[in-house]
Design an enzyme around this catalytic site. Structure first.
Site, PDB file in Angstrom:
ATOM      1  N   THR A 122       0.826  -1.208   0.000  1.00 29.69           N
ATOM      2  CA  THR A 122       0.000   0.000   0.000  1.00 29.69           C
ATOM      3  C   THR A 122       0.862   1.259   0.000  1.00 29.69           C
ATOM      4  O   THR A 122       1.995   1.233   0.492  1.00 29.69           O
ATOM      5  CB  THR A 122      -0.908   0.001   1.257  1.00 29.69           C
ATOM      6  OG1 THR A 122      -1.443   1.298   1.451  1.00 29.69           O
ATOM      7  CG2 THR A 122      -0.137  -0.375   2.519  1.00 29.69           C
ATOM      8  N   ASP A 123       0.299   2.347  -0.499  1.00 29.07           N
ATOM      9  CA  ASP A 123       1.030   3.629  -0.449  1.00 29.07           C
ATOM     10  C   ASP A 123       1.197   4.132   0.990  1.00 29.07           C
ATOM     11  O   ASP A 123       1.972   5.043   1.252  1.00 29.07           O
ATOM     12  CB  ASP A 123       0.339   4.695  -1.319  1.00 29.07           C
ATOM     13  CG  ASP A 123      -1.069   5.072  -0.866  1.00 29.07           C
ATOM     14  OD1 ASP A 123      -1.591   4.446   0.078  1.00 29.07           O
ATOM     15  OD2 ASP A 123      -1.646   6.012  -1.461  1.00 29.07           O
ATOM     16  N   GLU A 124       0.462   3.499   1.938  1.00 32.48           N
ATOM     17  CA  GLU A 124       0.540   3.979   3.324  1.00 32.48           C
ATOM     18  C   GLU A 124       1.883   3.673   3.971  1.00 32.48           C
ATOM     19  O   GLU A 124       2.224   4.241   5.008  1.00 32.48           O
ATOM     20  CB  GLU A 124      -0.613   3.389   4.153  1.00 32.48           C
ATOM     21  CG  GLU A 124      -1.941   3.760   3.531  1.00 32.48           C
ATOM     22  CD  GLU A 124      -3.162   3.557   4.414  1.00 32.48           C
ATOM     23  OE1 GLU A 124      -3.028   3.591   5.643  1.00 32.48           O
ATOM     24  OE2 GLU A 124      -4.243   3.386   3.845  1.00 32.48           O
ATOM     25  N   TYR A 146      -1.264  -0.521  11.091  1.00 34.16           N
ATOM     26  CA  TYR A 146      -1.535  -1.163   9.792  1.00 34.16           C
ATOM     27  C   TYR A 146      -0.370  -0.918   8.827  1.00 34.16           C
ATOM     28  O   TYR A 146       0.195  -1.857   8.265  1.00 34.16           O
ATOM     29  CB  TYR A 146      -2.839  -0.614   9.189  1.00 34.16           C
ATOM     30  CG  TYR A 146      -2.992  -0.893   7.702  1.00 34.16           C
ATOM     31  CD1 TYR A 146      -3.093  -2.189   7.220  1.00 34.16           C
ATOM     32  CD2 TYR A 146      -3.028   0.160   6.779  1.00 34.16           C
ATOM     33  CE1 TYR A 146      -3.222  -2.441   5.847  1.00 34.16           C
ATOM     34  CE2 TYR A 146      -3.166  -0.084   5.415  1.00 34.16           C
ATOM     35  CZ  TYR A 146      -3.254  -1.386   4.951  1.00 34.16           C
ATOM     36  OH  TYR A 146      -3.377  -1.628   3.604  1.00 34.16           O
ATOM     37  N   LYS A 150       2.305  -3.620   7.195  1.00 30.27           N
ATOM     38  CA  LYS A 150       2.465  -3.793   5.750  1.00 30.27           C
ATOM     39  C   LYS A 150       3.927  -3.548   5.357  1.00 30.27           C
ATOM     40  O   LYS A 150       4.485  -4.259   4.515  1.00 30.27           O
ATOM     41  CB  LYS A 150       1.545  -2.840   4.975  1.00 30.27           C
ATOM     42  CG  LYS A 150       0.058  -3.150   5.086  1.00 30.27           C
ATOM     43  CD  LYS A 150      -0.354  -4.486   4.493  1.00 30.27           C
ATOM     44  CE  LYS A 150      -0.218  -4.542   2.993  1.00 30.27           C
ATOM     45  NZ  LYS A 150      -0.733  -5.835   2.459  1.00 30.27           N
TER      46      LYS A 150
HETATM   47  P1  NAD Z   1     -10.029  -6.735   2.632  1.00 27.81           P
HETATM   48  O1  NAD Z   1      -9.918  -6.501   4.106  1.00 27.81           O
HETATM   49  O2  NAD Z   1     -11.311  -6.435   1.930  1.00 27.81           O
HETATM   50  O3  NAD Z   1      -9.691  -8.264   2.308  1.00 27.81           O
HETATM   51  C1  NAD Z   1      -8.685  -8.982   2.952  1.00 27.81           C
HETATM   52  C2  NAD Z   1      -8.925 -10.474   2.692  1.00 27.81           C
HETATM   53  O4  NAD Z   1      -7.854 -11.202   3.311  1.00 27.81           O
HETATM   54  C3  NAD Z   1     -10.235 -10.999   3.293  1.00 27.81           C
HETATM   55  O5  NAD Z   1     -10.900 -11.818   2.371  1.00 27.81           O
HETATM   56  C4  NAD Z   1      -9.776 -11.798   4.498  1.00 27.81           C
HETATM   57  O6  NAD Z   1     -10.642 -12.865   4.834  1.00 27.81           O
HETATM   58  C5  NAD Z   1      -8.415 -12.288   4.044  1.00 27.81           C
HETATM   59  N1  NAD Z   1      -7.520 -12.597   5.163  1.00 27.81           N
HETATM   60  C6  NAD Z   1      -7.271 -11.833   6.261  1.00 27.81           C
HETATM   61  N2  NAD Z   1      -6.382 -12.450   7.061  1.00 27.81           N
HETATM   62  C7  NAD Z   1      -6.069 -13.632   6.456  1.00 27.81           C
HETATM   63  C8  NAD Z   1      -5.207 -14.702   6.789  1.00 27.81           C
HETATM   64  N3  NAD Z   1      -4.479 -14.694   7.927  1.00 27.81           N
HETATM   65  N4  NAD Z   1      -5.119 -15.742   5.937  1.00 27.81           N
HETATM   66  C9  NAD Z   1      -5.851 -15.761   4.792  1.00 27.81           C
HETATM   67  N5  NAD Z   1      -6.692 -14.783   4.431  1.00 27.81           N
HETATM   68  C10 NAD Z   1      -6.796 -13.725   5.256  1.00 27.81           C
HETATM   69  O7  NAD Z   1      -8.814  -5.940   2.007  1.00 27.81           O
HETATM   70  P2  NAD Z   1      -8.669  -5.212   0.586  1.00 27.81           P
HETATM   71  O8  NAD Z   1      -9.113  -3.803   0.722  1.00 27.81           O
HETATM   72  O9  NAD Z   1      -9.219  -6.085  -0.467  1.00 27.81           O
HETATM   73  O10 NAD Z   1      -7.083  -5.181   0.465  1.00 27.81           O
HETATM   74  C11 NAD Z   1      -6.380  -6.261  -0.154  1.00 27.81           C
HETATM   75  C12 NAD Z   1      -4.904  -5.953  -0.117  1.00 27.81           C
HETATM   76  O11 NAD Z   1      -4.648  -4.718  -0.776  1.00 27.81           O
HETATM   77  C13 NAD Z   1      -4.345  -5.801   1.299  1.00 27.81           C
HETATM   78  O12 NAD Z   1      -3.084  -6.399   1.342  1.00 27.81           O
HETATM   79  C14 NAD Z   1      -4.238  -4.303   1.484  1.00 27.81           C
HETATM   80  O13 NAD Z   1      -3.191  -3.976   2.378  1.00 27.81           O
HETATM   81  C15 NAD Z   1      -3.937  -3.849   0.070  1.00 27.81           C
HETATM   82  N6  NAD Z   1      -4.372  -2.481  -0.293  1.00 27.81           N
HETATM   83  C16 NAD Z   1      -5.655  -2.079  -0.058  1.00 27.81           C
HETATM   84  C17 NAD Z   1      -6.048  -0.806  -0.440  1.00 27.81           C
HETATM   85  C18 NAD Z   1      -7.464  -0.309  -0.219  1.00 27.81           C
HETATM   86  O14 NAD Z   1      -7.724   0.896  -0.401  1.00 27.81           O
HETATM   87  N7  NAD Z   1      -8.413  -1.153   0.126  1.00 27.81           N
HETATM   88  C19 NAD Z   1      -5.132   0.067  -1.049  1.00 27.81           C
HETATM   89  C20 NAD Z   1      -3.823  -0.400  -1.274  1.00 27.81           C
HETATM   90  C21 NAD Z   1      -3.466  -1.671  -0.897  1.00 27.81           C
HETATM   91  P1  TYD Z   2     -10.203   4.795   4.986  1.00 24.82           P
HETATM   92  O1  TYD Z   2     -11.237   4.435   3.973  1.00 24.82           O
HETATM   93  O2  TYD Z   2     -10.269   4.145   6.329  1.00 24.82           O
HETATM   94  O3  TYD Z   2      -8.784   4.553   4.296  1.00 24.82           O
HETATM   95  P2  TYD Z   2      -7.282   4.966   4.814  1.00 24.82           P
HETATM   96  O4  TYD Z   2      -7.329   5.301   6.239  1.00 24.82           O
HETATM   97  O5  TYD Z   2      -6.561   3.697   4.572  1.00 24.82           O
HETATM   98  O6  TYD Z   2      -6.858   6.086   3.940  1.00 24.82           O
HETATM   99  O7  TYD Z   2     -10.247   6.364   5.215  1.00 24.82           O
HETATM  100  C1  TYD Z   2     -10.066   7.267   4.140  1.00 24.82           C
HETATM  101  C2  TYD Z   2     -10.027   8.664   4.737  1.00 24.82           C
HETATM  102  O8  TYD Z   2     -11.313   8.968   5.285  1.00 24.82           O
HETATM  103  C3  TYD Z   2      -9.044   8.793   5.896  1.00 24.82           C
HETATM  104  O9  TYD Z   2      -8.463  10.096   5.838  1.00 24.82           O
HETATM  105  C4  TYD Z   2      -9.910   8.658   7.138  1.00 24.82           C
HETATM  106  C5  TYD Z   2     -11.231   9.255   6.682  1.00 24.82           C
HETATM  107  N1  TYD Z   2     -12.448   8.675   7.313  1.00 24.82           N
HETATM  108  C6  TYD Z   2     -13.415   9.524   7.882  1.00 24.82           C
HETATM  109  O10 TYD Z   2     -13.269  10.759   7.900  1.00 24.82           O
HETATM  110  N2  TYD Z   2     -14.532   8.955   8.429  1.00 24.82           N
HETATM  111  C7  TYD Z   2     -14.721   7.615   8.452  1.00 24.82           C
HETATM  112  O11 TYD Z   2     -15.761   7.150   8.999  1.00 24.82           O
HETATM  113  C8  TYD Z   2     -13.740   6.765   7.852  1.00 24.82           C
HETATM  114  C9  TYD Z   2     -13.909   5.261   7.854  1.00 24.82           C
HETATM  115  C10 TYD Z   2     -12.619   7.333   7.295  1.00 24.82           C
END
Ligand code: NAD
Ligand code: TYD
Length: 338
Positions: A122-124, A146, A150
Site C-alpha cells: 500500500t502507499d501507506e 496497519y 504492511k
Molecule cells: P479486505 O480486508 O477487503 O480483504 C482482505 C482479505 O484477506 C479478506 O478476504 C480476508 O478474509 C483475508 N484474510 C485476512 N487475514 C487472512 C489470513 N491470515 N489468511 C488468509 N486470508 C486472510 O482488504 P482489501 O481492501 O481487499 O485489500 C487487499 C490488499 O490490498 C491488502 O493487502 C491491502 O493492504 C492492500 N491495499 C488495499 C487498499 C485499499 O484501499 N483497500 C489500497 C492499497 C493496498
Molecule cells: P479509509 O477508507 O479508512 O482509508 P485509509 O485510512 O486507509 O486512507 O479512510 C479514508 C479517509 O477517510 C481517511 O483520511 C480517514 C477518513 N475517514 C473519515 O473521515 N470517516 C470515516 O468514517 C472513515 C472510515 C474514514
C-alpha cells in the site's frame, strides 16, 4: 499459468479473481481465511467454474500454505488485515497476518521455487506525504500499526529476493474504491450511513487528502506487475486523483440525492496521515494507466451499493460489525462537542 490468490474473498482480491478469470486462461486457486472481511458472496459467480478453486485457510499456517501453493506458478498475496482504525484498536492480528503471514508465504514460495511472487502492499508504507509525490525509492515511514505491519511484510519480501533470489515484486496501491468494499472504509461508510439516514462521521476537519483509484484499475496495475514487472522491484499504483475527504463525502451525498444529509465532524483519528501521493511513472512505463474518471466511477460505485443492499446489510447487522462500529465511533462522538 496456475495462480494462488491469497485474500481472494476480500474486496480487491475478489475483483482480481474476476479480472483474471475474465481475461486469461489461467487457473486460479483462492486461499482465504474468511476473516470478518472475507465473504464468499464476492466469489459466488465462480462456484463450479473449471478454472477456479477455493480453499479456506490462514496464510500464517505453514501446512495450509504448503498444500494451497502446490503446483502454483505464481502467487499474488492480497491477504491482510487492511483497516487503519481496526489496527489502532488492536494491532495484534495485523502483525500476525501482514508480517508473519507474509513470512510463511515467502518460505513456502522459496521451497517450491515459485516463478513469480507478487506482494500487494500500500502507499501507506511511505507515511504521510505532505508535498509532491513519492517514487518507489523514497524511505518507508509508516505511522499506523496497519502501515507498519504492511511495511514489515514487504521488507521481508525484498529480503527474500536479495537473499534467496525469489522472483518477488511489490505493488503499492493508493486508496481503492468500487464494488464489494467492506462497509468500514470511507466510501461505503458514507453511502450506507446516508442510506440509513444517519449523520456522516468525518474525522477532524475532513481536509485530509487521499488519491482515489478505481478497483479495476488497481487490478490492472497488479496484473501488469505480475506479467511484466521486474523481479526485485516495487511499483506504485496511484489513481492520479487526489481529493480531500469532505469533498468525497459531498460528492457521494450529491450522487445519492441527499445533499442535506448531516455531516458530523468527530474526534480525529490518532496519527491521522494528512495526505498520500505516489509517483506512478515506473508502472506507466510498463504500459499501465488508470482508465476510469473519478466522478463517473464514484457514481457507479454509489449505484452499486444502492442496488446491492442485500450484500452489505447482513454484514452491518453482524454483532462483530456492531461492536467494531461502537468501539470506533462512540468514543469519538462522546469526545466531540455537538
Ligand atoms: P479486505 O480486508 O477487503 O480483504 C482482505 C482479505 O484477506 C479478506 O478476504 C480476508 O478474509 C483475508 N484474510 C485476512 N487475514 C487472512 C489470513 N491470515 N489468511 C488468509 N486470508 C486472510 O482488504 P482489501 O481492501 O481487499 O485489500 C487487499 C490488499 O490490498 C491488502 O493487502 C491491502 O493492504 C492492500 N491495499 C488495499 C487498499 C485499499 O484501499 N483497500 C489500497 C492499497 C493496498
Ligand atoms: P479509509 O477508507 O479508512 O482509508 P485509509 O485510512 O486507509 O486512507 O479512510 C479514508 C479517509 O477517510 C481517511 O483520511 C480517514 C477518513 N475517514 C473519515 O473521515 N470517516 C470515516 O468514517 C472513515 C472510515 C474514514
Amino acid at each position: 499459468m496456475k495462480i494462488l490468490i491469497t485474500g481472494g474473498a476480500g474486496f480487491i482480491g475478489s475483483n482480481f479473481v474476476r479480472y483474471t478469470i475474465g481475461r486469461y486462461d489461467d487457473e486460479v486457486v483462492v486461499l482465504d481465511k474468511l476473516s470478518y472481511a472475507g465473504n464468499l458472496e464476492n466469489l459466488r459467480a465462480f462456484e463450479g467454474h473449471p478454472r477456479y478453486r477455493f480453499i479456506q485457510g490462514d496464510i500464517a499456517d505453514a501446512e495450509t500454505v504448503r498444500v494451497a501453493m502446490r503446483g502454483a506458478d505464481a502467487v499474488v498475496n492480497f491477504a491482510a488485515e487492511s483497516h487503519v482504525d481496526r489496527s489502532i484498536l488492536d494491532p495484534s492480528p495485523f502483525v500476525r497476518t501482514d508480517v508473519i503471514g507474509a513470512y510463511v508465504l515467502l518460505e513456502a514460495a522459496r521451497h517450491d521455487s515459485v516463478a513469480r511472487f507478487v506482494h500487494v502492499s500500500t502507499d501507506e508504507v511511505y507515511g504521510e506525504v505532505l508535498s509532491d509525490s513519492v517514487p518507489e525509492h523514497a524511505p518507508l515511514r509508516p505511522r499506523s500499526p496497519y502501515a507498519a505491519s504492511k511495511a514489515g511484510g514487504e521488507l521481508l519480501v525484498s529480503a527474500y529476493h536479495v537473499t534467496y533470489g525469489l522472483p518477488a515484486l511489490i505493488t503499492r496501491g493508493s486508496n481503492t474504491f468500487g464494488p464489494y468494499q467492506y462497509p468500514e472504509k470511507l466510501i461505503p461508510v458514507v453511502v450506507t450511513e446516508a442510506l440509513d439516514r444517519q449523520p456522516i462521521p468525518v474525522y477532524g476537519d475532513g481536509r485530509q487528502v487521499r488519491d482515489w483509484l478505481y478497483v479495476e484499475d488497481h487490478c490492472a496495475g497488479i496484473d501488469t506487475v505480475l506479467r511484466n514487472g521486474e523481479p526485485g522491484q516495487a511499483y506504485n499504483i496511484g489513481g492520479g486523483n487526489e481529493q480531500c475527504n469532505i469533498d468525497v463525502v459531498e460528492r457521494i451525498l450529491g450522487a445519492l440525492g441527499r445533499p442535506d444529509c448531516p455531516v458530523r465532524h468527530i474526534l480525529d483519528r490518532p496519527g491521522h496521515d494528512g495526505r498520500y501521493s505516489v509517483d506512478s511513472s515506473k508502472l506507466l512505463a510498463l504500459g499501465w494507466k488508470p482508465t476510469r474518471q473519478f466522478a463517473e466511477a464514484l457514481e457507479a460505485t454509489v449505484r452499486w451499493y444502492v442496488d446491492n443492499e442485500s450484500w452489505w446489510r447482513p454484514m452491518k447487522q453482524r454483532p462483530e460489525y456492531i461492536d467494531y462500529f461502537q468501539r470506533n465511533y462512540q468514543e469519538r462522538l462522546a469526545a466531540t462537542s455537538p
